[in-house]
Design an enzyme around this catalytic site. Structure first.
Site, mmCIF file in Angstrom:
data_model
loop_
_atom_site.group_PDB
_atom_site.id
_atom_site.type_symbol
_atom_site.label_atom_id
_atom_site.label_comp_id
_atom_site.label_asym_id
_atom_site.label_seq_id
_atom_site.Cartn_x
_atom_site.Cartn_y
_atom_site.Cartn_z
ATOM 1 N N ALA A 87 0.680 -1.083 0.095
ATOM 2 C CA ALA A 87 0.129 -0.062 -0.088
ATOM 3 C C ALA A 87 0.631 1.146 0.063
ATOM 4 O O ALA A 87 0.189 2.305 0.117
ATOM 5 C CB ALA A 87 -0.943 -0.014 1.209
ATOM 6 N N SER A 88 2.170 1.138 -0.288
ATOM 7 C CA SER A 88 2.915 2.454 -0.398
ATOM 8 C C SER A 88 2.740 3.137 -1.781
ATOM 9 O O SER A 88 3.235 4.392 -1.574
ATOM 10 C CB SER A 88 4.312 2.087 -0.223
ATOM 11 O OG SER A 88 5.050 0.892 -1.124
ATOM 12 N N ASP A 125 7.866 -8.452 4.119
ATOM 13 C CA ASP A 125 7.796 -8.910 2.929
ATOM 14 C C ASP A 125 6.892 -10.047 2.770
ATOM 15 O O ASP A 125 6.981 -10.895 3.692
ATOM 16 C CB ASP A 125 9.219 -9.483 2.715
ATOM 17 C CG ASP A 125 9.323 -10.167 1.227
ATOM 18 O OD1 ASP A 125 8.306 -10.300 0.540
ATOM 19 O OD2 ASP A 125 10.483 -10.304 0.797
ATOM 20 N N VAL A 126 5.660 -9.925 1.981
ATOM 21 C CA VAL A 126 4.663 -10.833 2.027
ATOM 22 C C VAL A 126 5.086 -12.345 1.381
ATOM 23 O O VAL A 126 4.247 -13.171 1.810
ATOM 24 C CB VAL A 126 3.463 -10.608 1.230
ATOM 25 C CG1 VAL A 126 2.777 -9.206 1.699
ATOM 26 C CG2 VAL A 126 3.833 -10.252 -0.382
ATOM 27 N N ASN A 132 -2.889 -7.280 -2.015
ATOM 28 C CA ASN A 132 -2.732 -6.300 -3.323
ATOM 29 C C ASN A 132 -1.114 -6.462 -3.725
ATOM 30 O O ASN A 132 -0.845 -6.197 -5.082
ATOM 31 C CB ASN A 132 -2.976 -4.805 -3.106
ATOM 32 C CG ASN A 132 -2.691 -3.808 -3.832
ATOM 33 O OD1 ASN A 132 -3.101 -3.813 -5.055
ATOM 34 N ND2 ASN A 132 -1.447 -3.317 -3.684
ATOM 35 N N SER A 190 -6.118 -9.911 -11.991
ATOM 36 C CA SER A 190 -6.090 -8.976 -13.187
ATOM 37 C C SER A 190 -6.858 -9.443 -13.939
ATOM 38 O O SER A 190 -7.030 -10.835 -14.211
ATOM 39 C CB SER A 190 -4.435 -9.187 -13.408
ATOM 40 O OG SER A 190 -4.337 -8.567 -14.802
ATOM 41 N N TYR A 225 3.081 -13.958 -14.754
ATOM 42 C CA TYR A 225 1.960 -13.161 -14.051
ATOM 43 C C TYR A 225 0.634 -13.521 -14.209
ATOM 44 O O TYR A 225 -0.204 -13.599 -13.332
ATOM 45 C CB TYR A 225 2.089 -11.501 -14.811
ATOM 46 C CG TYR A 225 1.305 -10.574 -14.003
ATOM 47 C CD1 TYR A 225 1.656 -9.727 -13.066
ATOM 48 C CD2 TYR A 225 0.099 -10.184 -14.723
ATOM 49 C CE1 TYR A 225 1.023 -8.969 -12.366
ATOM 50 C CE2 TYR A 225 -0.490 -9.024 -14.346
ATOM 51 C CZ TYR A 225 -0.149 -8.510 -13.031
ATOM 52 O OH TYR A 225 -0.764 -7.572 -12.634
ATOM 53 N N ALA A 240 0.044 -16.472 -11.717
ATOM 54 C CA ALA A 240 -0.229 -16.018 -10.410
ATOM 55 C C ALA A 240 -1.664 -15.406 -10.214
ATOM 56 O O ALA A 240 -2.154 -15.514 -9.237
ATOM 57 C CB ALA A 240 0.904 -15.009 -10.001
ATOM 58 N N ILE A 262 -4.022 0.075 -15.368
ATOM 59 C CA ILE A 262 -4.332 1.169 -14.197
ATOM 60 C C ILE A 262 -2.953 1.800 -14.222
ATOM 61 O O ILE A 262 -1.946 1.310 -14.482
ATOM 62 C CB ILE A 262 -4.604 0.431 -12.977
ATOM 63 C CG1 ILE A 262 -5.588 -0.377 -13.015
ATOM 64 C CG2 ILE A 262 -4.804 1.620 -11.913
ATOM 65 C CD1 ILE A 262 -6.998 0.106 -13.231
HETATM 66 P P1 NAP Z 1 3.088 -0.994 -8.012
HETATM 67 O O1 NAP Z 1 2.799 0.355 -8.287
HETATM 68 O O2 NAP Z 1 4.253 -1.568 -8.699
HETATM 69 O O3 NAP Z 1 3.045 -1.135 -6.346
HETATM 70 C C1 NAP Z 1 3.341 -2.302 -5.995
HETATM 71 C C2 NAP Z 1 3.286 -2.466 -4.311
HETATM 72 O O4 NAP Z 1 3.421 -3.661 -4.196
HETATM 73 C C3 NAP Z 1 4.095 -1.449 -3.924
HETATM 74 O O5 NAP Z 1 3.526 -0.987 -2.586
HETATM 75 C C4 NAP Z 1 5.328 -2.360 -3.459
HETATM 76 O O6 NAP Z 1 5.998 -2.150 -2.058
HETATM 77 C C5 NAP Z 1 4.470 -3.585 -2.817
HETATM 78 N N1 NAP Z 1 5.240 -4.995 -3.103
HETATM 79 C C6 NAP Z 1 5.882 -5.373 -3.768
HETATM 80 N N2 NAP Z 1 6.492 -6.710 -3.448
HETATM 81 C C7 NAP Z 1 6.107 -6.735 -2.143
HETATM 82 C C8 NAP Z 1 6.281 -7.771 -1.050
HETATM 83 N N3 NAP Z 1 7.148 -8.734 -1.455
HETATM 84 N N4 NAP Z 1 5.848 -7.412 0.204
HETATM 85 C C9 NAP Z 1 5.212 -6.678 0.216
HETATM 86 N N5 NAP Z 1 4.788 -5.511 -0.412
HETATM 87 C C10 NAP Z 1 5.340 -5.585 -1.691
HETATM 88 O O7 NAP Z 1 1.722 -1.957 -8.689
HETATM 89 P P2 NAP Z 1 0.226 -1.422 -8.795
HETATM 90 O O8 NAP Z 1 0.117 -1.164 -10.184
HETATM 91 O O9 NAP Z 1 -0.317 -0.617 -7.803
HETATM 92 O O10 NAP Z 1 -0.219 -2.899 -8.521
HETATM 93 C C11 NAP Z 1 -1.033 -3.324 -7.344
HETATM 94 C C12 NAP Z 1 -1.773 -4.724 -7.542
HETATM 95 O O11 NAP Z 1 -2.532 -4.461 -8.565
HETATM 96 C C13 NAP Z 1 -0.731 -5.909 -7.974
HETATM 97 O O12 NAP Z 1 -0.842 -6.959 -7.426
HETATM 98 C C14 NAP Z 1 -0.718 -5.830 -9.554
HETATM 99 O O13 NAP Z 1 -0.522 -7.048 -9.753
HETATM 100 C C15 NAP Z 1 -2.129 -5.412 -9.767
HETATM 101 N N6 NAP Z 1 -2.513 -4.969 -10.955
HETATM 102 C C16 NAP Z 1 -2.229 -3.872 -11.455
HETATM 103 C C17 NAP Z 1 -2.603 -3.513 -12.682
HETATM 104 C C18 NAP Z 1 -2.096 -2.039 -13.223
HETATM 105 O O14 NAP Z 1 -2.377 -2.103 -14.602
HETATM 106 N N7 NAP Z 1 -1.302 -1.361 -12.574
HETATM 107 C C19 NAP Z 1 -3.400 -4.104 -13.222
HETATM 108 C C20 NAP Z 1 -4.149 -5.182 -12.853
HETATM 109 C C21 NAP Z 1 -3.645 -5.845 -11.845
HETATM 110 P P3 NAP Z 1 7.337 -1.177 -2.144
HETATM 111 O O15 NAP Z 1 6.679 0.187 -2.586
HETATM 112 O O16 NAP Z 1 7.789 -1.162 -0.826
HETATM 113 O O17 NAP Z 1 8.285 -1.571 -3.044
#
Ligand code: NAP
Length: 246
Positions: free
Chosen positions: A15-16, A65-66, A92, A144, A157, A160, A190
């Site tokens: 959620a960062s 770390d999840v 998430n 997704s 991906y 998963a 997104i």
């Molecule tokens: P993002 O901006 O890259 O952010 C990813 C987040 O996950 C960050 O807060 C990161 O933490 C955290 N993270 C990564 N590895 C982790 C771990 N091992 N333990 C705890 N936290 C971890 O991604 P997003 O686009 O917001 O995506 C969020 C979710 O939506 C993901 O599951 C992604 O697959 C899904 N999604 C995204 C899209 C899209 O188009 N963006 C579409 C479909 C699904 P740090 O900041 O500390 O690294």
């Protein structure tokens, strides 16, 4: 009608930034105490917490770390015991590393599967014991559209994210009788760090609503699933993609 999550404790993983940050902000704005999980980006997580507090909400950050079984166990135990409850878990956290199957390294495969799928398993298995006792819980897995339809160059991906849908449906059957609702949200494209290198213009051309999604578009659906008005919805995969995947 106002959605009121006062008195509820929500953990949002990853959620960062991006979608997770928007979910945390919205749940916080509706009165939940939000635990903002991050892996490395502590300063961004703190900013999300400060935004929630500045608008009158309540939040804290939790770095773990999840994918790390021990870290998840210790952190979730401490959070839940500190607050005496856990109402909402949003799985998430996720990463993407694209590549055609001949080029996918097995270490990348592991990282992708471990973050989205094993991470959700670990966080869920550590919260359900408390939710079962309370006979209440809402678990939302961020999947997704790629988990539904696949995508060239995203085999790991997609695996998963499809896995998360299977987990969602199985847990619906296992935990429904215990008062716990489990749903998945499947975003399309997104606008976050994850998609910053993609060609937005060509993607928009394929989206009937004519724009890419915002993290807030996903957060609204998560809020619905956490709220009283979503209380007869479980086992569903709700697509949030502006019509991209139909
Ligand atoms: P993002 O901006 O890259 O952010 C990813 C987040 O996950 C960050 O807060 C990161 O933490 C955290 N993270 C990564 N590895 C982790 C771990 N091992 N333990 C705890 N936290 C971890 O991604 P997003 O686009 O917001 O995506 C969020 C979710 O939506 C993901 O599951 C992604 O697959 C899904 N999604 C995204 C899209 C899209 O188009 N963006 C579409 C479909 C699904 P740090 O900041 O500390 O690294």
């Amino acid at each position: 009608m106002k959605i009121d999550l006062s008195g509820q404790l929500a953990i949002v993983t990853g959620a960062s930034r991006g979608i997770g940050a928007a979910i945390a902000r919205l749940l916080g704005a509706c009165g939940a105490h939000v635990v903002i999980n991050y892996k490395t980006n502590e300063s961004s997580a703190i900013k999300v917490m400060e935004m929630i507090k500045a608008s009158g909400g309540s939040a804290e950050v939790a770095g773990f770390d999840v994918t790390d079984e021990d870290e998840v166990k210790v952190s979730i135990k401490s959070i839940v015991e500190n607050h005496g409850k856990i109402d909402i878990l949003v799985n998430n956290a996720g990463i993407s590393k694209d590549g055609l199957i001949l080029r996918v390294r097995s270490s990348d495969w592991d990282d992708i599967i471990n973050t989205s799928l094993k991470g959700a398993f670990l966080c869920t298995s550590n919260v359900v014991r408390y939710m079962i006792k309370a006979r209440y819980g809402r678990i939302i897995n961020i999947s997704s559209v790629v988990g539904l339809g696949g995508n060239a160059g995203q085999g790991a991906y997609a695996a998963a994210k499809s896995g998360l849908i299977g987990l969602t449906k199985s847990l619906t059957k296992e935990l429904g009788p215990r008062g716990i609702l489990v749903n998945a949200v499947a975003p399309g494209f997104i606008d976050t760090d994850m998609t910053k290198d993609a060609d937005h213009k060509s993607v928009v051309a394929m989206i009937p609503l004519g724009r890419v999604g915002l993290p807030e578009d996903v957060a609204g659906v998560v809020l619905f699933l956490c709220s009283e008005i979503g209380s007869y919805v479980t086992g569903q995969v709700i697509v949030v993609d502006g019509g991209l995947y139909i």
